[in-house]
Design an enzyme around this catalytic site. Structure first.
Site, PDB file in Angstrom:
ATOM      1  N   LYS A  33      13.517  -6.061  10.258  1.00 14.86           N
ATOM      2  CA  LYS A  33      12.624  -6.077  11.360  1.00 14.86           C
ATOM      3  C   LYS A  33      12.420  -4.675  11.910  1.00 14.86           C
ATOM      4  O   LYS A  33      13.338  -3.829  11.391  1.00 14.86           O
ATOM      5  CB  LYS A  33      13.497  -6.938  12.339  1.00 14.86           C
ATOM      6  CG  LYS A  33      14.861  -6.561  12.599  1.00 14.86           C
ATOM      7  CD  LYS A  33      15.644  -7.572  13.312  1.00 14.86           C
ATOM      8  CE  LYS A  33      17.049  -7.091  13.545  1.00 14.86           C
ATOM      9  NZ  LYS A  33      17.980  -8.134  14.246  1.00 14.86           N
ATOM     10  N   ARG A 128      21.044 -16.858  22.861  1.00 15.72           N
ATOM     11  CA  ARG A 128      19.999 -15.914  22.831  1.00 15.72           C
ATOM     12  C   ARG A 128      18.829 -16.588  22.126  1.00 15.72           C
ATOM     13  O   ARG A 128      17.815 -16.850  22.803  1.00 15.72           O
ATOM     14  CB  ARG A 128      20.459 -14.669  22.079  1.00 15.72           C
ATOM     15  CG  ARG A 128      19.286 -13.539  22.065  1.00 15.72           C
ATOM     16  CD  ARG A 128      19.888 -12.176  21.313  1.00 15.72           C
ATOM     17  NE  ARG A 128      19.619 -12.559  19.781  1.00 15.72           N
ATOM     18  CZ  ARG A 128      20.083 -11.661  18.818  1.00 15.72           C
ATOM     19  NH1 ARG A 128      20.274 -10.534  19.226  1.00 15.72           N
ATOM     20  NH2 ARG A 128      19.971 -11.904  17.543  1.00 15.72           N
ATOM     21  N   TYR A 242      14.981  23.131  30.183  1.00 21.89           N
ATOM     22  CA  TYR A 242      14.486  22.591  31.312  1.00 21.89           C
ATOM     23  C   TYR A 242      15.911  22.460  32.160  1.00 21.89           C
ATOM     24  O   TYR A 242      16.711  22.327  32.155  1.00 21.89           O
ATOM     25  CB  TYR A 242      14.059  21.234  31.225  1.00 21.89           C
ATOM     26  CG  TYR A 242      12.700  21.061  30.855  1.00 21.89           C
ATOM     27  CD1 TYR A 242      11.537  21.490  31.367  1.00 21.89           C
ATOM     28  CD2 TYR A 242      12.344  20.391  29.734  1.00 21.89           C
ATOM     29  CE1 TYR A 242      10.375  21.288  31.388  1.00 21.89           C
ATOM     30  CE2 TYR A 242      10.957  20.179  29.425  1.00 21.89           C
ATOM     31  CZ  TYR A 242       9.822  20.745  29.892  1.00 21.89           C
ATOM     32  OH  TYR A 242       8.608  20.662  29.769  1.00 21.89           O
TER      33      TYR A 242
HETATM   34  C1  LIG Z   1      18.913  -8.141  13.416  1.00 17.01           C
HETATM   35  C2  LIG Z   1      19.554  -9.629  12.683  1.00 17.01           C
HETATM   36  C3  LIG Z   1      20.374  -9.499  11.668  1.00 17.01           C
HETATM   37  C4  LIG Z   1      20.685  -8.192  10.910  1.00 17.01           C
HETATM   38  O1  LIG Z   1      22.036  -7.810  11.803  1.00 17.01           O
HETATM   39  P1  LIG Z   1      22.837  -6.514  11.372  1.00 17.01           P
HETATM   40  O2  LIG Z   1      23.940  -6.172  12.465  1.00 17.01           O
HETATM   41  O3  LIG Z   1      21.939  -5.446  11.228  1.00 17.01           O
HETATM   42  O4  LIG Z   1      23.266  -6.671   9.891  1.00 17.01           O
HETATM   43  C5  LIG Z   1      20.842 -10.763  11.073  1.00 17.01           C
HETATM   44  N1  LIG Z   1      20.407 -12.036  11.753  1.00 17.01           N
HETATM   45  C6  LIG Z   1      19.706 -11.961  12.938  1.00 17.01           C
HETATM   46  C7  LIG Z   1      19.229 -13.287  13.594  1.00 17.01           C
HETATM   47  C8  LIG Z   1      19.406 -10.675  13.548  1.00 17.01           C
HETATM   48  O5  LIG Z   1      18.765 -10.751  14.760  1.00 17.01           O
END
Ligand SMILES: *Cc1c(COP(=O)(O)O)cnc(C)c1O
Length: 345
Positions: A33, A128, A242
Site C-alpha cells: 500500500k 478500526r 528561516y
Molecule cells: C499496513 C498493514 C499491514 C502491514 O503492516 P506492517 O506493520 O507494515 O508490516 C498488514 N495488515 C494490515 C491490515 C495493514 O493495514
C-alpha cells in the site's frame, strides 16, 4: 543535478521478504500500500512477484488497479478497505479481492459480483476495520457458504511483544475462526515476530520488507543521497535559515543541500537530524525549508559533493526517532522529486 538520489535495493527487499517467510514457515504475502511505503509499487512488486510472492495487499481499489497493471494477471491482490461503493467495476474487471469489513460490504459484493472472490476482515479489538464478533456470528454462515479465500484480522500492538493485547486479539481471532476451513492471516511484520501462534496460513509483512522496525534484522532497502548545492563560511553570531533557526557560536562551514519538507524531510527534523559523509556525522542546522536544508560541515576535510541521509550509517528508524515519529512515516513521506534508482532484484 540538484535532485537527491533515492536508491532502492530490490535484492535486500527480496531477502527481507524471504527471511520473514522462512521465520513464519507459511506463505508470506507482501503489503505494498501507499506506493510500497513510498519506495515505488511497480519495481517493488515486480521484484517480489519474480521472487515468488503470490499475495499482495493494498489499502484501496485504486491502488489495487495500479498494482494489477504492474503485475498482470496471476498474483492475488487483496484490498484492505473492502468493497466500497464505486469499486465494483474495478474489482470485477481486474479480479481484485476485497476484504469485506461489514454487512453492507458483504451485501454489496454478493449482489454486484455474485461468485466473485472475496476475503473477510474481522475486528478482534483494534476497532478500526472489520466485522465485530456479533456481526460475524450473524453473517458467518452466509459468508462461508460463498467460499471466502481468506479470513484475516490485524493486531494493534504487535510492535510491543509484551503487550497483553496481542494474546487477547489472538484468542478472539481463534474464537471467531477455529474450525473454519478457510486460510487465515493475523500477522503483519510485528505479528510475524511474535511466534508461531500468530502465523496461521499467511503472514502480511509491510514495513519489515522495506527495512523498518520492528524487524531489527532487516537489511536496509532505502538509500538517500542529497547533493550539496552551495557551501559558505559563517562568522560567530551569524544565523542560518528561516527565523534565524541556527545561530553560530563559533565560525562554521555550512553546506546547503537540495531536499526539504516537500521531499519528505518533515519539519520536525529541524535542528535534530544527522547526515553522513562516510562515517562522519554532520548536524542539520536550523529549520528544514521546502527545498533545502543546511548542514554543518566544519569538521570535514573537504567539501563533499553530497551527504547521506539514509544508508548503512542511519536507517529509517533512527531518522524517524530524531523527528519523534516512526519509520513508516519517514518512508511514506519520501517525495516525488528524487531521482529513483533500483538496484538488484
Ligand atoms: C499496513 C498493514 C499491514 C502491514 O503492516 P506492517 O506493520 O507494515 O508490516 C498488514 N495488515 C494490515 C491490515 C495493514 O493495514
Amino acid at each position: 543535478m540538484a535532485s537527491g538520489t533515492l536508491t532502492v535495493d530490490l535484492e535486500a527487499l527480496v531477502q527481507n521478504w524471504r527471511a520473514l517467510g522462512a521465520l513464519a514457515g507459511t506463505e508470506a504475502g507482501a503489503v505494498v500500500k501507499a506506493d510500497a511505503y513510498g519506495l515505488g509499487v511497480g519495481p517493488v512488486s515486480r521484484a517480489l512477484a519474480k521472487a515468488g510472492a503470490r499475495s499482495f495487499f493494498v489499502a484501496t481499489a485504486e491502488e489495487a488497479a495500479t498494482l494489477r497493471r504492474e503485475l498482470g494477471d496471476g498474483p492475488t491482490i487483496y484490498i484492505f478497505s473492502g468493497h466500497m461503493a464505486g469499486d465494483t467495476d474495478m474489482i470485477g474487471d481486474l479480479s481484485l479481492v476485497p476484504l469485506l469489513n461489514s454487512i453492507d460490504q458483504l451485501q454489496r459484493h454478493l449482489e454486484a459480483l455474485p461468485g466473485a472472490p472475496f476475503g473477510v476482515q474481522l475486528d478482534t479489538g483494534m476497532n478500526r476495520l472489520g466485522m465485530e464478533p456479533a456481526e460475524w456470528a450473524a453473517l458467518r454462515d452466509l459468508a462461508l457458504a460463498q467460499g471466502p479465500s481468506l479470513i484475516m484480522s490485524h493486531l494493534s500492538s504487535a510492535d510491543e511483544p509484551q503487550s497483553a493485547m496481542n494474546a487477547l486479539q489472538l484468542r478472539v481471532f481463534k474464537d471467531m475462526t477455529d474450525g473454519i476451513d478457510v486460510p487465515r492471516s493475523l500477522a503483519a511484520t510485528g505479528g510475524t515476530l511474535l511466534g508461531p501462534d500468530y502465523h496461521f496460513d499467511l503472514v502480511r509483512p509491510g514495513v519489515g520488507l522495506y527495512g523498518g522496525a520492528p524487524y531489527k534484522e532487516a537489511l536496509p532497502v532505502a538509500y538517500l543521497e542529497l547533493p550539496v548545492v552551495q557551501v559558505r563560511d559563517v562568522e560567530a553570531g551569524e544565523s542560518v535559515g528561516y527565523n534565524m533557526g541556527y545561530v553560530a557560536r563559533q565560525p562554521r562551514r555550512v553546506a546547503t543541500l537540495s531536499a526539504g519538507y516537500a521531499d519528505g524531510l518533515i519539519r520536525a527534523l529541524s535542528g535534530k537530524a544527522k547526515l553522513y559523509y562516510g562515517q562522519r556525522e554532520c548536524a542539520l542546522l536550523g529549520r528544514v525549508s521546502m527545498d533545502l536544508i543546511t548542514v554543518d560541515i566544519t569538521h570535514l576535510p573537504e567539501v563533499p559533493a553530497s551527504l547521506t541521509l539514509l544508508g548503512r550509517q542511519q536507517g529509517v528508524d533512527t531518522l524517524a526517532t530524531a523527528a519523534g515519529t516512526i519509520g513508516y512515516e519517514i518512508l511514506t513521506s519520501l517525495g516525488a522529486r528524487y531521482t529513483r534508482r533500483y538496484s538488484g532484484g
